[in-house]
Design an enzyme around this catalytic site. Structure first.
Site, short mmCIF file in Angstrom:
data_model
loop_
_atom_site.label_atom_id
_atom_site.label_comp_id
_atom_site.label_asym_id
_atom_site.label_seq_id
_atom_site.Cartn_x
_atom_site.Cartn_y
_atom_site.Cartn_z
N PHE A 35 0.86 -1.19 0.00
CA PHE A 35 0.00 0.00 0.00
C PHE A 35 0.89 1.24 0.00
O PHE A 35 1.80 1.36 0.82
CB PHE A 35 -0.92 0.03 1.23
CG PHE A 35 -1.86 1.22 1.22
CD1 PHE A 35 -3.07 1.17 0.56
CD2 PHE A 35 -1.51 2.41 1.85
CE1 PHE A 35 -3.93 2.27 0.52
CE2 PHE A 35 -2.35 3.53 1.82
CZ PHE A 35 -3.57 3.45 1.15
N ASP A 38 9.67 2.50 1.55
CA ASP A 38 8.51 3.27 1.99
C ASP A 38 8.33 3.02 3.49
O ASP A 38 7.79 2.01 3.91
CB ASP A 38 7.26 2.84 1.20
CG ASP A 38 6.05 3.69 1.56
OD1 ASP A 38 6.12 4.45 2.55
OD2 ASP A 38 5.02 3.59 0.86
N LYS A 44 3.32 10.03 8.40
CA LYS A 44 2.62 9.54 9.60
C LYS A 44 3.27 10.00 10.90
O LYS A 44 3.16 11.16 11.25
CB LYS A 44 2.49 8.01 9.53
CG LYS A 44 1.48 7.57 8.45
CD LYS A 44 1.08 6.12 8.63
CE LYS A 44 0.18 5.60 7.54
NZ LYS A 44 -1.23 5.77 7.79
N1 PLP Z 1 2.84 4.31 2.25
C1 PLP Z 1 2.54 3.50 3.28
C2 PLP Z 1 3.46 2.38 3.62
C3 PLP Z 1 1.36 3.70 4.02
O1 PLP Z 1 1.06 2.88 5.03
C4 PLP Z 1 0.51 4.78 3.67
C5 PLP Z 1 -0.73 5.01 4.41
O2 PLP Z 1 -1.24 4.19 5.12
C6 PLP Z 1 0.87 5.59 2.60
C7 PLP Z 1 2.04 5.34 1.91
C8 PLP Z 1 0.00 6.73 2.18
O3 PLP Z 1 0.02 7.75 3.13
P1 PLP Z 1 -1.09 8.89 3.11
O4 PLP Z 1 -2.36 8.26 3.56
O5 PLP Z 1 -0.56 9.91 4.08
O6 PLP Z 1 -1.15 9.41 1.72
#
Ligand code: PLP
Length: 436
Positions: free
Chosen positions: A139, A245, A274
């Site tokens: 994700f 990520d 986050k």
């Molecule tokens: N990357 C990862 C690993 C995530 O867990 C998330 C969100 O849960 C995102 C990217 C996307 O973040 P955002 O919701 O702030 O766009």
């Protein structure tokens, strides 16, 4: 008289589309540390932490104080108009604490998805290649490119195509659901890359591999060191950049500042958001200086990216992680949660697997331990009864059968115990399939 909560729910239904989901059907009045209080005065132990955003807790006093000080100076001159020191200070700090001793540079955005999009832009510009490989169950966000790199049809992608081209998915090890040993599975997947480069897209058309060091939304799936090191090796062999990520795994969640440290692997680029700033909307891309400097002035950025409020909050959060023992606390929380989960696994037939890295812990709900058939209905029921009874908890997983714990790391022992006890009471009430 109609109660305030009922009124708010009614107003929400009339004014807000149903798309933005809500785990708890209530409205918060105030929150502190690991506890939220709703408009009816009901308390919730927070095991969701704003989906992993609150490692430093709700309203940490040091952050609140820094924000108030900042508000008295300036709110948003915009970095692209007139620069401000907190932006530089945070970039320097992230360059220092992210894995690797090489020269790094950092710039800021607003959300996780935006960080991912920008890391991809930079990787493409630097390598002159277009292809991006991400992983099954991964994700990366909800914007077009991030959604294209994401791998769960419902609710993230269904009906939202066409998707961004030149994006590819490879398998990511899921040892619990695979019959093979972790060694066999790692090897099979790593070998599959060679076939992919032969049969699908040549490696000289792949700019980057985008990897979550532990899959978050995918169900807290933890790969082996061998697998992550194998991905690094493939990147090195084929001149492909490795983007880690760390949006969900970063800032102490897994018991280290960043999850990549568990695998002794240094990525070329890293995305963070986050828990970086205790809930202020800010994200970052950090990477090798020569890669980060590829885009020319104006080619990357954004009006709000790296707002002063986000920067000062992040600096205080990092100070808390470094000086207040929050990373050690993550490991203690993890031990307590996993100890309880292991007891539940022995006791409740419907818990098929428990797993965790630091304070990133999850349990997987199944219909049958032998077939491992996921039980998403029971998972939903457990989550909603926990929420109703004062523990904010969330699901995850491709099969929506994982319950994950992302509590603030400032949670007290008593709060953690209380939250786990409430969860256990619900597990006992909800399902008769108890072994003893
Ligand atoms: N990357 C990862 C690993 C995530 O867990 C998330 C969100 O849960 C995102 C990217 C996307 O973040 P955002 O919701 O702030 O766009």
């Amino acid at each position: 008289m109609v109660k305030r909560l009922e009124q708010l729910l009614k107003r929400k239904d009339l004014s807000v589309p149903r798309g933005p989901f809500n785990t708890i059907h209530s409205f918060v009045e105030r929150a502190e540390g690991a506890v939220m209080v709703d408009v009816e005065g009901k308390e919730y132990i927070d095991f969701a932490g704003a989906i992993g955003t609150l490692n430093a807790g709700h309203c940490p006093p040091k952050v609140v104080e820094a924000l108030k000080d900042q508000l008295d100076k300036y709110i948003h001159p915009c970095f692209h108009v007139m620069m401000y020191e907190p932006y530089i200070e945070l970039a320097e700090k992230l360059n220092e604490i992210t894995p690797g001793n090489h020269h790094k540079k950092t710039f800021f955005l607003n959300s996780g998805a935006e960080a991912v999009e920008n890391a991809v832009k930079i990787a493409r510009k630097y390598t002159g290649k277009k292809g991006i490989i991400s992983f099954e169950r991964g994700f990366h966000g909800r914007t077009l490119l991030a959604m294209s790199l994401t791998s769960k049809v419902k609710p993230y992608k269904y009906g939202f195509g066409p998707f961004a081209p030149d994006t590819y998915k490879m398998p990511y090890p899921y040892y619990y659901r695979d019959g093979r040993t972790s060694d066999e599975m790692d090897e099979a997947i790593l070998n599959q890359f060679e076939n992919f480069f032969l049969g699908e897209v040549p490696s000289d058309e792949i700019a980057a591999i985008l990897l979550e060091p532990v899959q978050g939304e995918g169900g807290f799936v933890i790969p082996s060191k061998k697998f992550v090191q194998g991905i690094r090796r493939i990147c090195d062999q084929h001149n492909i950049l490795l983007i880690a990520d760390e949006v969900q795994t970063g800032f102490g969640r897994t018991g280290k500042m960043f999850a990549m440290e568990h695998f002794d692997v240094v990525p070329d680029l890293m995305t963070m958001s986050k828990s970086i700033a205790a809930g202020l909307p800010i994200s970052a891309v950090t990477g090798r200086a020569e890669i980060m400097d590829t885009p020319a002035p104006g080619e990357i950025g954004g009006t709000y990216g790296g707002s002063p409020l986000g920067c000062v909050a992040a600096l205080k959060v990092i100070e808390m992680l470094e000086e207040d023992g929050l990373i050690e606390r993550a490991n203690m929380i993890g031990e307590k949660v996993m100890g309880t989960f292991r007891k539940w696994e022995e006791r409740f037939e419907f818990i098929g697997n428990v797993r965790g890295l630091g304070a990133m812990c999850a349990l997987e709900v199944v219909k049958d331990r032998k077939t491992k058939e996921p039980d998403s209905d029971l998972t939903k029921k457990i989550i909603s009864t926990c929420n109703e009874n004062g523990v904010a908890v969330m699901g995850a997983g491709l099969y929506s059968n994982v319950i994950r714990i992302l509590s603030p790391l400032v949670i007290t022992d008593e709060q953690l115990e209380k939250g786990l006890n409430i969860m256990e009471e619900q597990l006992l009430k909800i399902n008769p399939r108890v072994s003893f």
